[in-house]
Design an enzyme around this catalytic site. Structure first.
Site, PDB file in Angstrom:
ATOM      1  N   ASP A 138       0.834  -1.203   0.000  1.00 50.82           N
ATOM      2  CA  ASP A 138       0.000   0.000   0.000  1.00 50.82           C
ATOM      3  C   ASP A 138       0.868   1.254   0.000  1.00 50.82           C
ATOM      4  O   ASP A 138       1.750   1.409   0.853  1.00 50.82           O
ATOM      5  CB  ASP A 138      -0.905  -0.006   1.235  1.00 50.82           C
TER       6      ASP A 138
ATOM      7  N   TYR B  60       2.642   9.981  -0.158  1.00 50.08           N
ATOM      8  CA  TYR B  60       3.802   9.423   0.542  1.00 50.08           C
ATOM      9  C   TYR B  60       5.114   9.777  -0.157  1.00 50.08           C
ATOM     10  O   TYR B  60       6.177   9.667   0.449  1.00 50.08           O
ATOM     11  CB  TYR B  60       3.707   7.902   0.654  1.00 50.08           C
TER      12      TYR B  60
END
Length: 285
Positions: free
Chosen positions: A47, A52
């Site tokens: 994931d 991010y």
């Protein structure tokens, strides 16, 4: 580590591994090694998210893992700030390019509001526009499944009222000490699978003496107890780590929490995230 072989079926029939590797806070330069290590240990669910900043590294890890692409389940998330169709369409293609993959197994809208206005204003129309872009990418075969993250019931209802493809997943903050039971039940009633991020409460649960005492009774670690708890809730569990020993330990959850202890963990209230309270999802909003 039998959990590695276990999957759920999404509403469209796609199988998703019950245990995944979360990659928040793993630097892009370290992500490929983390993914390769996780895959070597048996993880098949990875994931990430545009937010991010490590999609490139995650994609490299997937491509160089030595495991066939069809045996891995890769998720990413549309940046929370994107609330229009054209920008969402471009961002979906951007994730495919950055990951270096020909399809993404699951893509989510990361939040119903931009992070700088989390749980704030009304972005209903923007979420519908972003969702329409996900639907079109899904119908084009770029995305094998689509969903949302951090969506409350009214946010889900907004999508469900207008969609042609219903969300298959809602990724939520779920851990012992923060169990949104009504929202989980609502998702279940709509055939939306819940994924639990931060199942170890960003580490703060390690300081809870009652949870430690329960873990001791099962002869497991607190993280193992917390991961098992989210699995027994019927959610996908997504503990995040770049530490190989933690990856291995997090998958050693082939035990059963008794019903009465599940009830204790469901009713536990522990929502102090320490230094991480500065992040919107841990802010208590």
């Amino acid at each position: 580590m039998m959990i590695m072989q276990e999957t759920y079926a999404l509403s469209n029939g796609v199988r998703i591994p019950k245990l995944g590797l979360g990659t928040w806070f793993i630097d892009d330069d370290a992500a490929a090694d983390a993914v390769r290590t996780a895959v070597a240990l048996g993880y098949r669910n990875i994931d990430t998210a545009q937010a991010y900043g490590n999609e490139r590294g995650v994609g490299e890890g997937v491509r160089t893992s030595g495991i066939a692409r069809e045996d891995l389940f890769v998720s990413t998330k549309l940046a929370a700030e994107i609330k229009d169709y054209d920008a969402a369409t471009a961002a979906i293609d951007g994730s495919l390019d950055t990951l270096g993959l020909d399809h993404i197994d699951l893509m989510l809208i990361h939040s119903p509001q931009p992070w700088n206005d989390f749980r704030g204003g009304d972005y209903a129309q923007g979420n519908r526009e972003a969702w329409r872009a996900l639907e079109h990418a899904y119908q084009a075969g770029k995305l094998a499944s689509i969903g949302v993250s951090n969506f409350e019931q009214h946010d889900l209802d907004n999508i469900l009222a207008a969609c042609t493809v219903a969300p298959q997943v809602n990724q939520l903050l779920v851990h012992a000490g923060n169990t949104p039971a009504e929202l989980i039940a609502y998702c279940d009633s709509k055939s939306i699978l819940v994924e639990a991020y931060s199942p170890i409460a960003h580490g703060e649960i390690l300081k809870n003496p009652d949870v430690q005492a329960m873990a001791d009774r099962y002869d497991v670690s607190v993280p193992q107890l917390c991961i098992r708890y989210t699995l027994q809730l019927g959610t996908v569990s997504l503990p995040k780590t770049a530490n190989p020993e933690h990856m291995r330990s997090n998958a050693q959850v082939d035990f059963e929490i008794a019903d009465h202890d599940m009830d204790v963990l469901r009713t536990l209230r522990a929502r102090d995230y320490g230094d991480h309270s500065v992040f919107p999802v841990y802010s208590g909003k």
